[in-house]
Write an enzyme that holds these catalytic residues in place. Structure first.
Site, mmCIF file in Angstrom:
data_model
loop_
_atom_site.group_PDB
_atom_site.id
_atom_site.type_symbol
_atom_site.label_atom_id
_atom_site.label_comp_id
_atom_site.label_asym_id
_atom_site.label_seq_id
_atom_site.Cartn_x
_atom_site.Cartn_y
_atom_site.Cartn_z
ATOM 1 N N CYS A 149 0.737 -1.302 0.115
ATOM 2 C CA CYS A 149 0.057 0.043 -0.074
ATOM 3 C C CYS A 149 0.962 1.394 -0.048
ATOM 4 O O CYS A 149 0.711 2.278 -0.891
ATOM 5 C CB CYS A 149 -0.853 -0.070 1.239
ATOM 6 S SG CYS A 149 -0.137 -0.437 2.638
HETATM 7 N N1 LIG Z 1 -4.936 -4.254 4.599
HETATM 8 C C1 LIG Z 1 -4.353 -3.616 3.689
HETATM 9 O O1 LIG Z 1 -4.518 -2.242 3.652
HETATM 10 C C2 LIG Z 1 -3.218 -4.268 2.586
HETATM 11 C C3 LIG Z 1 -2.888 -5.697 2.943
HETATM 12 N N2 LIG Z 1 -2.055 -5.829 2.191
HETATM 13 C C4 LIG Z 1 -1.394 -7.408 2.175
HETATM 14 O O2 LIG Z 1 -2.637 -8.351 1.506
HETATM 15 C C5 LIG Z 1 -2.781 -9.571 2.424
HETATM 16 C C6 LIG Z 1 -4.019 -9.689 3.104
HETATM 17 O O3 LIG Z 1 -4.071 -8.582 4.063
HETATM 18 P P1 LIG Z 1 -5.574 -8.351 4.949
HETATM 19 O O4 LIG Z 1 -6.803 -8.678 4.230
HETATM 20 O O5 LIG Z 1 -5.562 -6.924 5.386
HETATM 21 O O6 LIG Z 1 -5.085 -9.187 5.979
HETATM 22 P P2 LIG Z 1 -6.203 -9.653 7.199
HETATM 23 O O7 LIG Z 1 -5.630 -10.335 8.355
HETATM 24 O O8 LIG Z 1 -7.438 -9.007 7.068
HETATM 25 O O9 LIG Z 1 -6.722 -11.324 6.452
HETATM 26 C C7 LIG Z 1 -5.990 -12.289 6.305
HETATM 27 C C8 LIG Z 1 -6.776 -13.447 5.447
HETATM 28 O O10 LIG Z 1 -5.792 -14.508 5.625
HETATM 29 C C9 LIG Z 1 -5.923 -15.773 6.119
HETATM 30 N N3 LIG Z 1 -5.151 -16.538 6.723
HETATM 31 C C10 LIG Z 1 -4.388 -16.242 7.642
HETATM 32 N N4 LIG Z 1 -3.358 -17.040 7.831
HETATM 33 C C11 LIG Z 1 -3.629 -18.021 6.856
HETATM 34 C C12 LIG Z 1 -3.029 -19.395 6.470
HETATM 35 N N5 LIG Z 1 -1.873 -19.821 7.005
HETATM 36 N N6 LIG Z 1 -3.479 -20.064 5.500
HETATM 37 C C13 LIG Z 1 -4.515 -19.443 4.697
HETATM 38 N N7 LIG Z 1 -5.329 -18.372 5.008
HETATM 39 C C14 LIG Z 1 -4.800 -17.593 6.044
HETATM 40 C C15 LIG Z 1 -7.113 -15.087 7.379
HETATM 41 O O11 LIG Z 1 -8.074 -16.322 7.328
HETATM 42 P P3 LIG Z 1 -9.224 -16.592 8.291
HETATM 43 O O12 LIG Z 1 -10.017 -15.122 8.617
HETATM 44 O O13 LIG Z 1 -10.093 -17.340 7.682
HETATM 45 O O14 LIG Z 1 -8.336 -16.933 9.584
HETATM 46 C C16 LIG Z 1 -7.756 -13.856 6.685
HETATM 47 O O15 LIG Z 1 -8.715 -14.376 5.832
HETATM 48 C C17 LIG Z 1 -1.631 -9.515 3.473
HETATM 49 O O16 LIG Z 1 -0.319 -10.111 3.022
HETATM 50 C C18 LIG Z 1 -1.232 -7.833 3.501
HETATM 51 O O17 LIG Z 1 0.010 -7.624 4.129
HETATM 52 C C19 LIG Z 1 -1.396 -5.278 1.042
HETATM 53 C C20 LIG Z 1 -1.802 -3.979 0.837
HETATM 54 C C21 LIG Z 1 -2.524 -3.248 1.729
HETATM 55 C C1 LIG Z 2 -1.074 -0.503 9.741
HETATM 56 C C2 LIG Z 2 -0.310 -1.607 9.235
HETATM 57 O O1 LIG Z 2 0.404 -2.117 10.029
HETATM 58 N N1 LIG Z 2 0.057 -1.471 7.785
HETATM 59 C C3 LIG Z 2 0.768 -2.535 7.233
HETATM 60 C C4 LIG Z 2 0.405 -2.545 5.709
HETATM 61 C C5 LIG Z 2 1.048 -3.807 5.164
HETATM 62 C C6 LIG Z 2 0.634 -3.901 3.696
HETATM 63 O O2 LIG Z 2 0.540 -3.053 3.046
HETATM 64 O O3 LIG Z 2 1.209 -4.982 3.053
HETATM 65 P P1 LIG Z 2 2.252 -6.019 3.152
HETATM 66 O O4 LIG Z 2 2.616 -6.279 4.233
HETATM 67 O O5 LIG Z 2 1.658 -7.012 2.325
HETATM 68 O O6 LIG Z 2 3.189 -5.105 2.331
HETATM 69 C C7 LIG Z 2 2.425 -2.331 7.468
HETATM 70 O O7 LIG Z 2 2.673 -0.934 7.755
HETATM 71 O O8 LIG Z 2 3.184 -3.107 7.572
#
Ligand SMILES: NC(=O)C1=CN([C@@H]2O[C@H](COP(=O)(O)OP(=O)(O)OC[C@H]3O[C@@H](n4cnc5c(N)ncnc54)[C@H](OP(=O)(O)O)[C@@H]3O)[C@@H](O)[C@H]2O)C=CC1
Ligand SMILES: CC(=O)N[C@@H](CCC(=O)OP(=O)(O)O)C(=O)O
Length: 345
Positions: A149
């Site tokens: 992000c």
């Molecule tokens: N949130 C954001 O703004 C951003 C996130 N990302 C990246 O995107 C990815 C997802 O983020 P986000 O949606 O926020 O994370 P969340 O923590 O909200 O969701 C993670 C999901 O992954 C599942 N999960 C966790 N561990 C496992 C595992 N071992 N095997 C299978 N599934 C698993 C969880 O399942 P369950 O709920 O069923 O336990 C949950 O549905 C991360 O890598 C994050 O760094 C990237 C850019 C921005």
């Molecule tokens: C608030 C907060 O903890 N934000 C996360 C955003 C993670 C993310 O964008 O994703 P990836 O880990 O996939 O790069 C951080 O700064 O690490």
């Protein structure tokens, strides 16, 4: 096209369900969850009770490869690299929202993420999905590493000026601020209400996993190593990212020159909006949308260019950009399914 969403119950997966449920060319074929297998999505998220979604399936290889044309991974880093190699060998397209395939060097990944990397062979197959930069290679790609992000907001703001050579590339300082949804849905001490409400805090200073990602992209552009300073701050809002970026000018330029160069650079890019009136964007102006808004100031006293860039972290910073990349990959109009106005206020 039939899509499987892995990590569907997390924030990135949830946003993917919202977008893909209305996408004209993609059907949500399967939604996979680690903890909620066998449940209806509406039992986890009652607000989705109107959507016609499949029952949540368990996390295993069989469910991932069963009938999908494309698999979206919205899982924590370290998960997708265990499954993606087998899926792409079977000809299934993959798009990874985590950091597992963003860095080209396994050693650099292991230094910043502190767990084992995907193998070099599969890192080599991944295309970095910053949509506005890599359109040509995204077309026809089989594996897309969706950017982080903070890198999305910062790189869109930095790439045009780094390409012109008007700045000292090693003078860049990025001050980043993010809403709490950036940390995902999981409960933790650092993100619960009384820790984050009416509080602002810095975290991961000098250690953030997005530093090598941004340095890798900029270094490739100028064909020499670039180092930058990045600081991340958690601010009391649910979603949104604002990066204020400082850089030393090496050429005599006016604000008008900078703005018109950016306007020209992003001329055909529907999701990047350049401020031409001297105002700076704020996070609410992109809330819930796939836009990146960019504004500028020139500090003539210190000879610095200051750029402000905002995105919605779960949209352009994750799920929105992932769908934008699939649109490009498939030759569909880039904005398909993403024509969502910001939710203001
Ligand atoms: N949130 C954001 O703004 C951003 C996130 N990302 C990246 O995107 C990815 C997802 O983020 P986000 O949606 O926020 O994370 P969340 O923590 O909200 O969701 C993670 C999901 O992954 C599942 N999960 C966790 N561990 C496992 C595992 N071992 N095997 C299978 N599934 C698993 C969880 O399942 P369950 O709920 O069923 O336990 C949950 O549905 C991360 O890598 C994050 O760094 C990237 C850019 C921005
Ligand atoms: C608030 C907060 O903890 N934000 C996360 C955003 C993670 C993310 O964008 O994703 P990836 O880990 O996939 O790069 C951080 O700064 O690490």
């Amino acid at each position: 096209m039939k899509a499987t969403i892995v990590g569907a119950t997390g924030y990135g997966g949830l946003e993917l369900m919202r977008i893909l449920n209305n996408h004209p060319y993609i059907n949500i074929h399967s939604v996979v969850s680690n903890s909620y297998a066998g449940k209806d999505v509406k039992d986890v998220y009652p607000h989705l009770s109107g959507a016609n979604l499949p029952v949540l399936a368990a996390m295993n290889m069989e469910n991932l490869e069963d009938g999908a044309d494309i698999v979206f991974f919205a899982t924590p880093s370290g998960v997708s690299k265990e499954y993606i190699p087998q899926l792409i060998e079977k000809g299934i397209k993959c798009i990874d929202l985590s950091g597992d395939f963003r860095l080209t060097s396994p050693a650099v990944y292991e230094q910043w993420y502190m767990h084992p990397s995907a193998s070099q062979d599969y890192l080599n197959k991944a295309v970095y999905g910053l949509s506005e930069m890599n359109e040509k290679v995204i077309e026809g790609a089989q594996l897309i590493a969706n950017p982080g992000c903070f890198p999305t907001a910062s790189l869109l703001a930095m790439i045009p000026i780094v390409k012109t050579g008007w700045i000292d590339e090693n003078s860049i300082i990025i001050d980043g601020k993010t809403g709490v949804s950036g940390a995902g849905r999981g409960v933790s001490l650092g993100t619960h209400f009384s820790e984050t409400n009416e509080n602002v805090k810095a975290y991961k200073l000098g250690k953030h996993q997005h530093i090598p990602e941004m340095e890798q992209v900029l270094s490739d552009i100028v064909s020499k190593p670039i180092q930058l300073t990045f600081s991340s701050h958690l601010v009391p809002m649910t979603r949104g990212i604002l990066c204020t970026i400082y850089m030393k000018l090496t050429e005599t330029v006016t604000l008008e020159m900078v703005v018109s160069m950016y306007k020209e650079f992003y001329r055909n890019r529907p999701f990047v909006r350049i401020r031409t009136d001297g105002t700076y964007p704020s996070t609410k102006e992109v809330y819930g949308s796939n836009y990146c808004d960019i504004g500028f100031a020139l500090d003539v006293r210190t000879n610095q260019l200051i750029i402000v860039s905002v995105i919605d972290n779960v949209m352009k910073g994750a799920a929105g950009q992932a769908v934008q990349n699939v649109n490009i990959m498939m030759g569909w109009t880039e904005t398909t399914g993403l024509e969502l106005s910001p939710l203001y206020p």
